[in-house]
Scaffold this motif. Structure first.
Motif, PDB file in Angstrom:
ATOM      1  N   ILE A 133       0.866  -1.174   0.000  1.00 54.78           N
ATOM      2  CA  ILE A 133       0.000   0.000   0.000  1.00 54.78           C
ATOM      3  C   ILE A 133       0.900   1.220   0.000  1.00 54.78           C
ATOM      4  CG2 ILE A 133      -0.226   0.085   2.514  1.00 54.78           C
ATOM      5  CD1 ILE A 133      -3.127   1.087   1.996  1.00 54.78           C
ATOM      6  N   GLY A 134       0.487   2.226  -0.700  1.00 55.56           N
ATOM      7  CA  GLY A 134       1.244   3.473  -0.723  1.00 55.56           C
ATOM      8  C   GLY A 134       2.410   3.444  -1.683  1.00 55.56           C
ATOM      9  N   LEU A 135       3.248   4.443  -1.537  1.00 51.17           N
ATOM     10  CA  LEU A 135       4.423   4.579  -2.382  1.00 51.17           C
ATOM     11  C   LEU A 135       5.501   3.584  -1.983  1.00 51.17           C
ATOM     12  CD1 LEU A 135       4.751   8.472  -2.226  1.00 51.17           C
ATOM     13  CD2 LEU A 135       3.821   7.121  -4.109  1.00 51.17           C
ATOM     14  N   THR A 136       6.355   3.247  -2.923  1.00 51.35           N
ATOM     15  CA  THR A 136       7.547   2.488  -2.562  1.00 51.35           C
ATOM     16  C   THR A 136       8.476   3.424  -1.805  1.00 51.35           C
ATOM     17  OG1 THR A 136       8.745   3.065  -4.565  1.00 51.35           O
ATOM     18  CG2 THR A 136       7.379   1.056  -4.643  1.00 51.35           C
ATOM     19  N   GLU A 137       9.401   2.857  -1.073  1.00 51.93           N
ATOM     20  CA  GLU A 137      10.356   3.685  -0.338  1.00 51.93           C
ATOM     21  C   GLU A 137      11.123   4.586  -1.299  1.00 51.93           C
ATOM     22  OE1 GLU A 137      13.785   3.124   3.083  1.00 51.93           O
ATOM     23  OE2 GLU A 137      13.187   1.396   1.878  1.00 51.93           O
TER      24      GLU A 137
ATOM     25  N   GLY B 115      10.398  11.776  -4.180  1.00 56.55           N
ATOM     26  CA  GLY B 115       9.418  12.855  -4.136  1.00 56.55           C
ATOM     27  C   GLY B 115       9.628  13.796  -2.968  1.00 56.55           C
ATOM     28  N   GLY B 116      10.690  13.578  -2.192  1.00 55.30           N
ATOM     29  CA  GLY B 116      10.996  14.467  -1.078  1.00 55.30           C
ATOM     30  C   GLY B 116      10.324  14.108   0.233  1.00 55.30           C
ATOM     31  N   THR B 117       9.696  12.958   0.300  1.00 59.36           N
ATOM     32  CA  THR B 117       9.030  12.525   1.527  1.00 59.36           C
ATOM     33  C   THR B 117       9.977  11.678   2.358  1.00 59.36           C
ATOM     34  OG1 THR B 117       6.908  12.466   0.386  1.00 59.36           O
ATOM     35  CG2 THR B 117       7.056  11.246   2.440  1.00 59.36           C
TER      36      THR B 117
END
Length: 109
Positions: free
Chosen positions: A73-77, A83-85
């Motif tokens: 679920i969500g973005l990959t690491e 993306g700056g997260t």
């Protein structure tokens, strides 16, 4: 069909699209029943005059039907960091999963 991901509207102001016909510019659109259901709820709420939040495509859960099963679920690491997260990852013990407790193999491979 290319749509506006914030409204799920097509190029026609009176036509919305959900499910497998949706194409979002610059990203993949998972063809999953649970995603189409959420998109349908969003369109229904918008048509009813409510102000629903747009579908967050970064939070769509997915599964790979394999042995062992894999889910995400969500973005990959990597995607989150690019993306700056700030992100953090770590292992999760398979034995703590309910499916593992009920299966004949409660340990990770």
């Amino acid at each position: 069909m290319i749509i506006d991901p914030k409204t799920l509207l097509t190029g026609e102001s009176w036509v919305s699209a959900i499910g497998d016909v949706v194409a979002i510019p610059g990203r993949l659109h998972p063809q999953l029943a649970h995603l189409a259901f959420v998109e349908g709820e969003f369109v229904a709420d918008r048509l009813a005059g409510k102000k629903p939040e747009s579908v967050n495509y970064d939070l769509v859960p997915g599964a790979t039907y394999s042995e062992p099963e894999v889910a995400s679920i969500g973005l990959t690491e990597k995607a989150a960091r690019s993306g700056g997260t700030r992100s953090r990852s770590g292992p999760f013990p398979f034995a703590a999963n309910g499916k593992a407790a009920s299966s004949t193999c409660p340990r990770a491979w």
